[in-house]
Design a protein around this motif. Structure first.
Motif, mmCIF file in Angstrom:
data_model
loop_
_atom_site.group_PDB
_atom_site.id
_atom_site.type_symbol
_atom_site.label_atom_id
_atom_site.label_comp_id
_atom_site.label_asym_id
_atom_site.label_seq_id
_atom_site.Cartn_x
_atom_site.Cartn_y
_atom_site.Cartn_z
ATOM 1 N N TYR A 1 10.876 10.873 52.007
ATOM 2 C CA TYR A 1 11.108 12.319 51.964
ATOM 3 C C TYR A 1 9.971 13.083 52.638
ATOM 4 C CZ TYR A 1 11.332 17.107 50.398
ATOM 5 O OH TYR A 1 11.336 18.475 50.385
ATOM 6 N N THR A 2 8.739 12.835 52.198
ATOM 7 C CA THR A 2 7.622 13.645 52.690
ATOM 8 C C THR A 2 7.299 13.361 54.149
ATOM 9 O OG1 THR A 2 6.018 12.018 51.880
ATOM 10 C CG2 THR A 2 6.577 13.858 50.412
ATOM 11 N N ASP A 3 7.372 12.086 54.553
ATOM 12 C CA ASP A 3 6.866 11.698 55.866
ATOM 13 C C ASP A 3 7.944 11.456 56.919
ATOM 14 O OD1 ASP A 3 4.568 11.773 54.418
ATOM 15 O OD2 ASP A 3 3.923 9.710 54.835
ATOM 16 N N VAL A 4 9.227 11.481 56.504
ATOM 17 C CA VAL A 4 10.308 11.281 57.472
ATOM 18 C C VAL A 4 11.351 12.396 57.353
ATOM 19 C CG1 VAL A 4 12.089 9.704 58.345
ATOM 20 C CG2 VAL A 4 9.947 8.771 57.447
ATOM 21 N N ASN A 5 12.076 12.431 56.228
ATOM 22 C CA ASN A 5 13.139 13.426 56.078
ATOM 23 C C ASN A 5 12.633 14.842 56.339
ATOM 24 O OD1 ASN A 5 14.268 11.739 53.059
ATOM 25 N ND2 ASN A 5 14.934 11.343 55.146
ATOM 26 N N ASN A 6 11.531 15.189 55.700
ATOM 27 C CA ASN A 6 11.001 16.540 55.825
ATOM 28 C C ASN A 6 10.067 16.688 57.014
ATOM 29 O OD1 ASN A 6 11.091 19.190 54.620
ATOM 30 N ND2 ASN A 6 8.952 18.919 54.043
ATOM 31 N N ALA A 7 9.418 15.606 57.414
ATOM 32 C CA ALA A 7 8.451 15.692 58.510
ATOM 33 C C ALA A 7 9.103 16.068 59.829
ATOM 34 C CB ALA A 7 7.693 14.374 58.647
ATOM 35 N N VAL A 8 10.349 15.643 60.056
ATOM 36 C CA VAL A 8 10.998 16.049 61.315
ATOM 37 C C VAL A 8 11.155 17.561 61.357
ATOM 38 C CG1 VAL A 8 12.170 13.845 61.710
ATOM 39 C CG2 VAL A 8 13.336 15.625 60.385
ATOM 40 N N TYR A 9 11.443 18.175 60.214
ATOM 41 C CA TYR A 9 11.536 19.644 60.164
ATOM 42 C C TYR A 9 10.163 20.287 60.340
ATOM 43 C CZ TYR A 9 16.394 19.456 58.674
ATOM 44 O OH TYR A 9 17.755 19.255 58.635
ATOM 45 N N GLN A 10 9.136 19.657 59.790
ATOM 46 C CA GLN A 10 7.790 20.186 59.979
ATOM 47 C C GLN A 10 7.382 20.148 61.442
ATOM 48 O OE1 GLN A 10 5.809 17.639 57.087
ATOM 49 N NE2 GLN A 10 5.589 19.363 55.677
#
Length: 325
Positions: A164-173
């Motif tokens: 979640y933190t480093d892949v799912n959400n990181a692309v949005y970051q």
């Protein structure tokens, strides 16, 4: 704390749970609830996959929003007259406002709506799929996989948290970064995690244990969007997924597994990101590529052992009215 130029996802969702004992006032009950999703959304895609794998089609109805939305709401523009045939509303926000007439936050999918009142029960996507696995067991199909086996839950939770933190959400970051520094930090975090996942999967077919679990579902919905959207649109361009041999084979393995690839509509995915995110893509041009036929290429990961559904069986054919066109 994130700086002002970092993308900070609002995770303050409606936390009501639908449970077997009904402790939040909403007991599991066949025919009472409607799962509202959009095929374009990776968070909603999780719920589509889990509902199908567990065989909950007859007890939990599903409504599909179109791939785009305006500033107010996801809409039911795929349905005749632009109105959901069960909830009788044109906009998902109508169900949120029935829960709270002054609902102040974003209108998100997935959402589960109580058909008896027309009000949203929950939009908390992370526990939503876990509850489908653990609270709706009385209505799982015969042969349904155990996506959240009790003996593996600590490991699944640990792996899923980094996903979640480093892949799912990181692309949005990466995509919504407001400065070069915040973009590069998210970019480095993302690709460090993808390298970690590649190492983890080089000699094991699935992320945790010998069968598909919730962790695989959560990773798949980002990987399947990587080359069509995140690589270019969100500037996640160190490598394409198709240039990462282990993850590319792993993603194809899942895509070819009933319940995964048959939920994916690449055209809707591209329409959503390239048309809605006008701050990133002001021309709203939708790319023709990439060519996606390679998702059906042999992946060879059967040699690593394991069975996708463990001691269970694949789901049956996609239901009429739920097929990707």
């Amino acid at each position: 704390m994130p700086s002002n130029d970092e993308f900070d996802r609002d995770t303050d969702y409606i936390a009501t749970r639908i449970t077997a004992d009904g402790r939040d006032g909403f007991p599991v009950e066949p025919g009472r609830y409607r799962l509202v999703v959009a095929r374009a959304c990776p968070w909603a895609n999780r719920a589509i996959i889990v509902r199908r794998l567990l065989g909950l089609e007859d007890v939990l109805s599903i409504g599909f929003c179109g791939p785009t939305h305006d500033e107010r709401s996801w809409t039911f523009d795929l349905d005749p007259g632009g109105v959901d045939p069960v909830l009788k509303i044109p906009r998902l926000q109508d169900a949120y406002f029935r829960r709270d007439p002054h609902y102040p936050k974003g209108i998100t999918v997935p959402a589960i709506v109580d058909e008896t009142t027309g009000a949203v029960v929950t939009n908390d996507f992370a526990p939503m799929t876990l509850d489908l696995s653990t609270e709706w067991t009385a209505y799982h199909r015969e042969g349904a996989p155990d996506l959240y086996p009790e003996a593996l839950r600590d490991e699944i939770d640990e792996v899923a948290e980094r996903i979640y933190t480093d892949v799912n959400n990181a692309v949005y970051q990466c995509g919504f970064a407001g400065s070069q520094a915040s973009y590069e930090a998210a970019y480095d975090k993302l690709f460090a995690a993808l390298d970690w996942l590649s190492d983890r999967l080089i000699d094991r077919r699935y992320l945790v244990g010998d069968a598909i679990t919730e962790a695989d579902v959560r990773l798949f919905t980002t990987l399947v969007r990587f080359d069509p959207v995140y690589h270019g649109h969100f500037k996640c361009n160190r490598n394409k997924l198709s240039e990462l041999p282990v993850l590319w084979a792993y993603a194809r393995d899942l895509f070819q597994t009933p319940g995964f690839g048959d939920t994916i509509d690449f055209e809707q995915i591209k329409q959503h990101y390239y048309l809605v995110h006008t701050g990133i893509n002001p021309t709203q041009l939708v790319p023709k590529g990439p060519e996606l036929v390679n998702w059906q290429m042999p992946h060879g990961r059967e040699a690593l052992g394991g069975e996708p559904f463990g001691k269970g069986t694949p789901p049956g054919p996609v239901r009429e009215g739920e097929r990707v066109l």
